[in-house]
Design a protein around this motif. Structure first.
Motif, PDB file in Angstrom:
ATOM      1  N   ALA A 179       2.438   8.028  -1.013  1.00 33.93           N
ATOM      2  CA  ALA A 179       2.442   6.965  -2.027  1.00 33.93           C
ATOM      3  C   ALA A 179       1.314   7.155  -3.033  1.00 33.93           C
ATOM      4  O   ALA A 179       0.213   7.581  -2.674  1.00 33.93           O
ATOM      5  CB  ALA A 179       2.323   5.595  -1.363  1.00 33.93           C
ATOM      6  N   VAL A 180       1.602   6.812  -4.271  1.00 41.62           N
ATOM      7  CA  VAL A 180       0.612   6.951  -5.339  1.00 41.62           C
ATOM      8  C   VAL A 180      -0.278   5.723  -5.465  1.00 41.62           C
ATOM      9  O   VAL A 180      -1.187   5.704  -6.283  1.00 41.62           O
ATOM     10  CB  VAL A 180       1.282   7.247  -6.695  1.00 41.62           C
ATOM     11  N   TYR A 201      -4.534  -0.105 -11.734  1.00 42.32           N
ATOM     12  CA  TYR A 201      -5.944  -0.212 -11.340  1.00 42.32           C
ATOM     13  C   TYR A 201      -6.233   0.859 -10.308  1.00 42.32           C
ATOM     14  O   TYR A 201      -5.528   0.981  -9.328  1.00 42.32           O
ATOM     15  CB  TYR A 201      -6.242  -1.604 -10.741  1.00 42.32           C
ATOM     16  N   VAL A 202      -7.251   1.666 -10.548  1.00 37.76           N
ATOM     17  CA  VAL A 202      -7.603   2.749  -9.632  1.00 37.76           C
ATOM     18  C   VAL A 202      -8.459   2.203  -8.510  1.00 37.76           C
ATOM     19  O   VAL A 202      -9.314   1.404  -8.709  1.00 37.76           O
ATOM     20  CB  VAL A 202      -8.343   3.866 -10.388  1.00 37.76           C
ATOM     21  N   ASP A 253       3.502  -3.257   0.238  1.00 38.72           N
ATOM     22  CA  ASP A 253       2.369  -2.601   0.884  1.00 38.72           C
ATOM     23  C   ASP A 253       2.764  -1.156   1.173  1.00 38.72           C
ATOM     24  O   ASP A 253       3.629  -0.891   2.005  1.00 38.72           O
ATOM     25  CB  ASP A 253       2.017  -3.334   2.174  1.00 38.72           C
ATOM     26  N   LEU A 254       2.140  -0.221   0.484  1.00 40.05           N
ATOM     27  CA  LEU A 254       2.478   1.197   0.602  1.00 40.05           C
ATOM     28  C   LEU A 254       1.434   1.987   1.378  1.00 40.05           C
ATOM     29  O   LEU A 254       1.494   3.221   1.417  1.00 40.05           O
ATOM     30  CB  LEU A 254       2.641   1.801  -0.799  1.00 40.05           C
ATOM     31  N   ARG A 255       0.491   1.305   2.008  1.00 44.60           N
ATOM     32  CA  ARG A 255      -0.624   1.999   2.656  1.00 44.60           C
ATOM     33  C   ARG A 255      -0.196   2.906   3.805  1.00 44.60           C
ATOM     34  O   ARG A 255      -0.900   3.859   4.113  1.00 44.60           O
ATOM     35  CB  ARG A 255      -1.651   0.989   3.150  1.00 44.60           C
ATOM     36  N   ASN A 256       0.931   2.661   4.416  1.00 43.08           N
ATOM     37  CA  ASN A 256       1.382   3.500   5.534  1.00 43.08           C
ATOM     38  C   ASN A 256       2.270   4.656   5.091  1.00 43.08           C
ATOM     39  O   ASN A 256       2.813   5.366   5.932  1.00 43.08           O
ATOM     40  CB  ASN A 256       2.131   2.647   6.572  1.00 43.08           C
TER      41      ASN A 256
END
Length: 75
Positions: free
Chosen positions: A23-24, A74-75, A16-19
């Motif tokens: 992050a790309v 996936y965008v 989980d890179l949301r924080n």
């Protein structure tokens, strides 16, 4: 993740890179496979399942030629 597990993907990790502001992506899903046939089966199943559930096709994919690794974006 279910699509990976259905094709016997190993060591499945969801990052989980949301924080992370730089992050790309929001998530990276990573797994291992035993051979190129399994890599292709996992990648094909991920693309099919995501398309079936969301109606989205991959924005980009790489690695299908050598099948040492595959990236599905996936965008």
């Amino acid at each position: 993740i279910k699509a990976i597990i259905d094709k016997k993907g190993e060591l499945v990790q969801s990052l989980d890179l949301r924080n992370i502001p730089e992050a790309v992506a929001d998530f990276f899903i990573i797994c291992q496979a035993s051979n190129t046939t399994q890599v292709k089966a996992i990648a094909d199943n991920v693309e099919n399942e995501v398309t079936m559930v969301t109606g989205e096709n991959p924005y980009h994919n790489e690695g299908f030629n050598a099948l040492q690794w595959v990236i599905i974006d996936y965008v």
